[in-house]
Design an enzyme around this catalytic site. Structure first.
Site, mmCIF file in Angstrom:
data_model
loop_
_atom_site.group_PDB
_atom_site.id
_atom_site.type_symbol
_atom_site.label_atom_id
_atom_site.label_comp_id
_atom_site.label_asym_id
_atom_site.label_seq_id
_atom_site.Cartn_x
_atom_site.Cartn_y
_atom_site.Cartn_z
ATOM 1 N N ASP A 47 48.585 29.742 56.658
ATOM 2 C CA ASP A 47 47.607 30.721 56.197
ATOM 3 C C ASP A 47 47.870 31.060 54.735
ATOM 4 O OD1 ASP A 47 45.605 33.092 57.223
ATOM 5 O OD2 ASP A 47 46.984 33.816 55.674
ATOM 6 N N TYR A 52 46.610 34.736 46.782
ATOM 7 C CA TYR A 52 48.057 34.570 46.871
ATOM 8 C C TYR A 52 48.623 33.707 45.744
ATOM 9 C CZ TYR A 52 47.285 36.132 51.723
ATOM 10 O OH TYR A 52 46.899 36.814 52.852
ATOM 11 N N LYS A 81 41.088 31.969 52.077
ATOM 12 C CA LYS A 81 40.170 33.107 51.986
ATOM 13 C C LYS A 81 39.496 33.187 50.621
ATOM 14 C CE LYS A 81 43.701 35.362 54.761
ATOM 15 N NZ LYS A 81 44.830 34.535 54.298
ATOM 16 N N HIS A 114 37.945 37.548 52.352
ATOM 17 C CA HIS A 114 39.263 38.179 52.407
ATOM 18 C C HIS A 114 39.189 39.684 52.635
ATOM 19 C CE1 HIS A 114 43.630 37.784 50.738
ATOM 20 N NE2 HIS A 114 43.574 38.571 51.786
#
Length: 334
Positions: A47, A52, A81, A114
């Site tokens: 994930d 990120y 996302k 997200h």
């Protein structure tokens, strides 16, 4: 090596009930090592998110394993996302293309919106380019007036092309999920939310079952890393791993508190994505398929009354789509 059980998406794909979360995993070499350990240990769900800032590292390791014949593409399930600053339809399209390129994939297994709050950075984009995760605060954002269905139409386009194999949302509340579900041609297949013994999300779980959506838990053991990742934040305090009920079970089953918490959610049919870049912890977390919690112990964990939402998304306060009506927004939290 563990065999990971899965739950079926309505698309026909299967979402593993256990995987590796990668939020805060921004040290490239640490993440490469953790990913290799995870894949070698039997992890088959990874994930990530554009937010990120590590999709390119994940792409490198996946290509390494696919090229070497260690794994086939269809054996690995990748979730990523759409960032909150790319929810305009044309920006969503650009983000999807960029993420496919960064991940070095021809398709993404599950693609989520997200957060439900469309926003832009105010002023210069320097902070976005330089560690957005650690440096942003609420004052750096301009709220955008974008409806979820308008963003979703772009995702549906890429679903039809086969480049996004399933679609879903993250951090949406019940009314937002239902509204999108009712308007969407391609229905959401998954919801990812904070979920642990102190925030068990029973109502959302029931809604997902009603709508035939799967559920993924982030922070399933309480996200202890959040406290050191951005120590200046006024984080809500709660540590599920230190709960006396969990500690007692860990001793009785000969497992760690984290393993008890992860096993508990998997037995609820909820996919879990604990984050770690510590190789030993990565191997330890997957060691949960050689035991089961008895019915009585499941009831004890479900019966814990303490309630703490650990992620409040205060940077999005004021957005018309801010999803949480239980958060006291008068408290300061940068």
């Amino acid at each position: 090596m563990s065999s990971i059980p899965s739950v079926a998406l309505y698309t026909g794909a299967h979402l593993p009930l256990f995987g590796l979360g990668t939020w805060t995993a921004m040290n490239a070499e640490e993440l490469r090592i953790a990913l290799r350990v995870a894949l070698d240990s039997g992890y088959r769900l990874i994930d990530t998110a554009e937010f990120y800032q590590n999709e390119h590292v994940i792409g490198e390791v996946l290509e390494e394993y696919f090229t070497a014949g260690k794994l086939r593409r269809e054996e690995v399930f990748i979730t990523t996302k759409l960032p909150f600053n790319s929810m305009q339809p044309e920006e969503a399209e650009a983000s999807i293309k960029k993420q496919l390129s960064s991940l070095r994939l021809s398709y993404i297994d599950l693609y989520l919106i997200h957060v439900p709050c469309p926003m832009k950075m105010s002023g210069t984009n320097a902070i976005m380019r330089n560690n957005l995760q650690k440096n942003f605060t609420s004052g750096q954002f301009i709220h955008e007036d974008i409806e979820h269905i308008d963003t979703w139409r772009t995702l549906e386009k890429y679903y039809r092309s086969g480049q996004l194999r399933a679609l879903g949302v993250s951090n949406f509340n019940a009314s937002q999920i239902q509204s999108l579900f009712d308007k969407a041609e391609i229905k959401p297949a998954n919801l990812q939310v904070e979920l642990h013994i102190y925030w068990p999300q029973h109502e959302l779980h029931e809604l997902c079952e009603k709508l035939k959506m799967t559920l993924t838990a982030y922070a399933p053991i309480g996200s202890p890393g959040r406290l050191t990742f951005r120590p200046n934040d006024n984080w809500p305090i709660g540590s599920p791993m230190d709960d006396p009920v969990v500690e007692e079970m860990a001793k009785r089953y000969g497992k760690t508190p984290a393993e008890i918490l992860l096993r508990h959610l998997i037995q609820r049919g909820i996919s879990v994505i604990p984050k770690s870049t510590n190789p030993e912890r990565v191997k330890q977390n997957i060691d949960i398929f050689d035991f089961e919690l008895c019915t009585e112990d499941q009831k004890k964990l479900l019966g814990i009354q303490k309630r703490v939402r650990l992620f409040e998304f205060r940077y999005a306060a004021g957005n018309k789509h801010y999803p949480f009506d239980d958060v006291d927004l008068t408290k300061k939290n940068d």
